[in-house]
Design an enzyme around this catalytic site. Sequence first.
Site, PDB file in Angstrom:
ATOM      1  N   ASP A 175     -10.239  68.184  67.024  1.00  0.00           N
ATOM      2  CA  ASP A 175     -10.280  68.068  65.568  1.00  0.00           C
ATOM      3  C   ASP A 175     -11.654  67.529  65.189  1.00  0.00           C
ATOM      4  O   ASP A 175     -12.630  67.739  65.911  1.00  0.00           O
ATOM      5  CB  ASP A 175      -9.167  67.112  65.112  1.00  0.00           C
ATOM      6  CG  ASP A 175      -8.658  67.409  63.708  1.00  0.00           C
ATOM      7  OD1 ASP A 175      -9.423  67.211  62.762  1.00  0.00           O
ATOM      8  OD2 ASP A 175      -7.495  67.828  63.574  1.00  0.00           O
ATOM      9  N   HIS A 198      -9.797  64.124  58.410  1.00  0.00           N
ATOM     10  CA  HIS A 198      -8.722  64.905  59.004  1.00  0.00           C
ATOM     11  C   HIS A 198      -8.350  64.381  60.385  1.00  0.00           C
ATOM     12  O   HIS A 198      -7.177  64.140  60.691  1.00  0.00           O
ATOM     13  CB  HIS A 198      -9.145  66.368  59.069  1.00  0.00           C
ATOM     14  CG  HIS A 198      -8.049  67.330  59.366  1.00  0.00           C
ATOM     15  ND1 HIS A 198      -7.837  67.844  60.620  1.00  0.00           N
ATOM     16  CD2 HIS A 198      -7.106  67.889  58.577  1.00  0.00           C
ATOM     17  CE1 HIS A 198      -6.814  68.691  60.590  1.00  0.00           C
ATOM     18  NE2 HIS A 198      -6.353  68.728  59.360  1.00  0.00           N
ATOM     19  N   ALA A 297      -2.116  78.872  67.446  1.00  0.00           N
ATOM     20  CA  ALA A 297      -0.655  78.767  67.432  1.00  0.00           C
ATOM     21  C   ALA A 297       0.027  80.042  67.929  1.00  0.00           C
ATOM     22  O   ALA A 297       1.105  79.985  68.516  1.00  0.00           O
ATOM     23  CB  ALA A 297      -0.169  78.426  66.023  1.00  0.00           C
ATOM     24  N   TYR A 299      -0.926  82.178  70.283  1.00  0.00           N
ATOM     25  CA  TYR A 299      -1.058  82.548  71.687  1.00  0.00           C
ATOM     26  C   TYR A 299       0.237  82.238  72.442  1.00  0.00           C
ATOM     27  O   TYR A 299       0.920  81.244  72.148  1.00  0.00           O
ATOM     28  CB  TYR A 299      -2.224  81.801  72.336  1.00  0.00           C
ATOM     29  CG  TYR A 299      -3.581  82.308  71.906  1.00  0.00           C
ATOM     30  CD1 TYR A 299      -3.931  83.647  72.077  1.00  0.00           C
ATOM     31  CD2 TYR A 299      -4.509  81.459  71.328  1.00  0.00           C
ATOM     32  CE1 TYR A 299      -5.170  84.121  71.677  1.00  0.00           C
ATOM     33  CE2 TYR A 299      -5.756  81.913  70.928  1.00  0.00           C
ATOM     34  CZ  TYR A 299      -6.082  83.252  71.108  1.00  0.00           C
ATOM     35  OH  TYR A 299      -7.303  83.720  70.703  1.00  0.00           O
ATOM     36  N   SER A 349      -1.018  70.746  59.362  1.00  0.00           N
ATOM     37  CA  SER A 349      -1.847  69.925  60.251  1.00  0.00           C
ATOM     38  C   SER A 349      -1.171  68.612  60.593  1.00  0.00           C
ATOM     39  O   SER A 349      -1.379  68.059  61.682  1.00  0.00           O
ATOM     40  CB  SER A 349      -3.186  69.598  59.577  1.00  0.00           C
ATOM     41  OG  SER A 349      -4.105  70.625  59.732  1.00  0.00           O
TER      42      SER A 349
END
Length: 403
Positions: A175, A198, A297, A299, A349
């Site tokens: 991140d 974040h 996400a 995969y 998130s």
Amino acid sequence: MRHTRILIAGAAASLASAAVAQLGPVLPQVGGVLRPVTGVLDDTVQGATRTMRDLADARLSRITALVRANPGRVVLDPQGFPARAGEIVLTDADAAVVAAVEGKGFTVIDRGEALGIGFVRLAAPPRVSLKAAIRLAQSLGAKDVSADQIYTGSGAADTASPPAIGNGPRIGLIDGGVAGGGATQRGFASGAPKASIHGTAVASLIAGSGRIRGAAPGARLYAADVYGSDPAGGNATAIVQALGWMAEQRVPVVNISLVGPPNPLLGRVVAAAQARGIIIVAAVGNDGAASPPSYPASYPGVIAVTATDARKRVLIEAGRATHLDYAAPGADMLAADMGGGMASVRGTSFAAPLVAGTIARAYTAPDNNRRAGVLAAVDAGAERLGSRYGRGLVCAPCRTPAK
């Protein structure tokens, strides 16, 4: 303690606002990025009444604003996703192919390796478009060639309320940087590691921070900052190098609250990390169910997470992946803010770290022989609410209510 309300931005106008400018580079906000506002919590494009058209328009506006705000640094790739300008990436290309590409005026910027997979990042010749550069490399025999695509963004600041790092389970975080001195951090972009809004908020939801309930209180955090101060940070090559570092540190669970397109290098490194026993947890994004599938996400094997509000409703803006594993709280709740207090957050998130922390409490070392059993235990504790929640709602008591 000061209580500031923070939320995800919805439209291009908010991206260009002075408030966002104070946070650092203007970056895509599909993963649930924070921005400061005054007054009560509001979603800019009222979340409860958004339509799929609203969300699609907002996504395009954000991407357009990103490119305009960073001329010469960010462009659109041939599929319309933001990427580093004038750069291509070759995955596991042999020396002859690299030499042929260099012979056409390309310049090697960087050579790297992550989990046994090599890559070469090259600058295209002047006045050659990204699309033309990719086609030229392919014509010279490059098989896995792509833009160096950008995955979301994070604001930066000098101070924050740090998460409560301890001696608990090890959890990785790819991140922005995390405020405070407790996390083990490494930078994968210019100016990194640098504390970010974040990254700090996501970290606090893993380890806890003051009144903020974490899913794994006292977790030992390994934070990879892929943004730093680079306007084109958060790119695929930075993320794969961060995954390589996580494997070196034998981190068993890695949270990636970042969203972007499929990328051949990223896909191969994600698979290699999983082969070494790392469980990767990723958010599905905030562009609505009609948006393109989000990566990483989407995969295979990645734990894809959506978000719910205080009434256990899936967020209207929640994006999608090619599969869905869990839901977790992601709205009407608090996380650490950048001024020593707390902030209201909204977005997928902030759901992903609650799932990552839940898994990490039982999965304390990379071991594929234990993966299935650990996830079965998470399934057993999940609240079954329907297919929109994957295999169930996880960590509902982890929410620190915003009111």
